[in-house]
Design an enzyme around this catalytic site. Structure first.
Site, short mmCIF file in Angstrom:
data_model
loop_
_atom_site.label_atom_id
_atom_site.label_comp_id
_atom_site.label_asym_id
_atom_site.label_seq_id
_atom_site.Cartn_x
_atom_site.Cartn_y
_atom_site.Cartn_z
N GLU A 63 -2.14 -1.46 3.14
CA GLU A 63 -3.58 -1.73 3.56
C GLU A 63 -3.56 -0.97 5.28
OE1 GLU A 63 -1.28 -5.23 5.97
OE2 GLU A 63 -1.46 -3.93 3.61
N HIS A 102 3.55 -1.40 4.23
CA HIS A 102 1.90 -2.39 4.23
C HIS A 102 1.27 -1.65 4.53
CE1 HIS A 102 1.98 -6.90 6.07
NE2 HIS A 102 3.40 -6.26 6.25
N CYS A 112 4.81 -6.68 1.41
CA CYS A 112 5.44 -7.59 1.82
C CYS A 112 5.77 -8.77 1.48
CB CYS A 112 4.40 -7.29 3.11
SG CYS A 112 6.16 -7.86 4.89
#
Length: 235
Positions: free
Chosen positions: A210, A208, A114
């Site tokens: 994660e 994202h 990001c």
């Protein structure tokens, strides 16, 4: 994989934080980054936006993640501040630009997440759109975006022709820096991924990864390349 797990540095940020009896400024990071690195086979190392980051100071690392977060100071790419752009966090900007520069000098594998993709673009001379609509549904809420991936790219090797990603951003890449290749876009044309031509593994994603511990493909790809650095470091 060898017994020596690769060390993956992850940039962090300074925030006012409450824990135990304390309400203090601290270096913080969303735990998902740590879990994804561990589950992918690496050992995470948190890197705060203080100190001096050079090729010499991060030579112990085998890979680098530039994490998501606040808007980059528009002055870094020669623009005036848009009314929707957040207050500058120059400590973090300076630290992460230095980390990118150091990692590229060492040919470390890099994953920009990001803001991290935007840092990579600005560090190499690109610019940003300071506000776009449709990719930031609500505070603390991630949207879902379908992306199409360019063939013959590192990202295509990892994700295939297309996938759905989680997003939460109101800025995006405008002029793409020289040397970066756009490897994925959203349906509205927003740049969703770039990679540095000629590098072993320098990939930026606007999404994202994660946020999904069940899909470790990007972190596994980073760790796989980082493992080569770990082997050389321990020879």
């Amino acid at each position: 994989m060898s017994a020596s797990k690769p060390l993956i540095g992850i940039s962090t940020y300074l925030e006012r934080t409450r824990f135990g009896h304390w309400d203090v400024e601290a270096a913080v990071l969303y735990r998902g980054y740590l879990d994804c690195v561990v589950q992918a086979g690496g050992n995470p190392v948190m890197l705060p936006p203080v100190g001096t980051w050079t090729a010499e100071s991060i030579a112990f690392l085998d890979g680098l993640v530039i994490a998501g977060g606040a808007d980059i100071d528009p002055a870094a790419y020669g623009a005036d501040k848009h009314e929707m752009t957040g207050e500058p966090r120059r400590d973090r900007d300076d630290a992460e630009f230095a980390l990118v520069d150091a990692a590229l000098k060492l040919d470390l594998p890099v994953l920009g997440v990001c803001r991290g993709m935007q840092v990579l673009n600005v560090a190499l001379g690109g610019t940003l759109h300071q506000h776009i609509e449709g990719h930031n549904p609500a505070p603390g809420v991630f949207g879902h975006t379908d992306i199409e991936v360019v063939g013959d790219s590192r990202l295509h090797d990892v994700l295939g022709d297309a996938t759905t990603v989680q997003c939460h951003h109101h800025q995006s890449l405008d002029r793409v820096a020289d040397g970066l290749r756009v490897t994925a876009k959203a349906p509205d044309g927003t740049v969703e991924a770039v990679e540095l031509e000629g590098a072993r593994f320098v990939v930026g994603v606007q999404s994202h990864p994660e946020q999904d511990i069940e899909d470790l493909r990007l972190f596994e790809a980073l760790v796989e390349v980082a493992q080569q650095s770990a082997v050389r470091r321990n020879e």
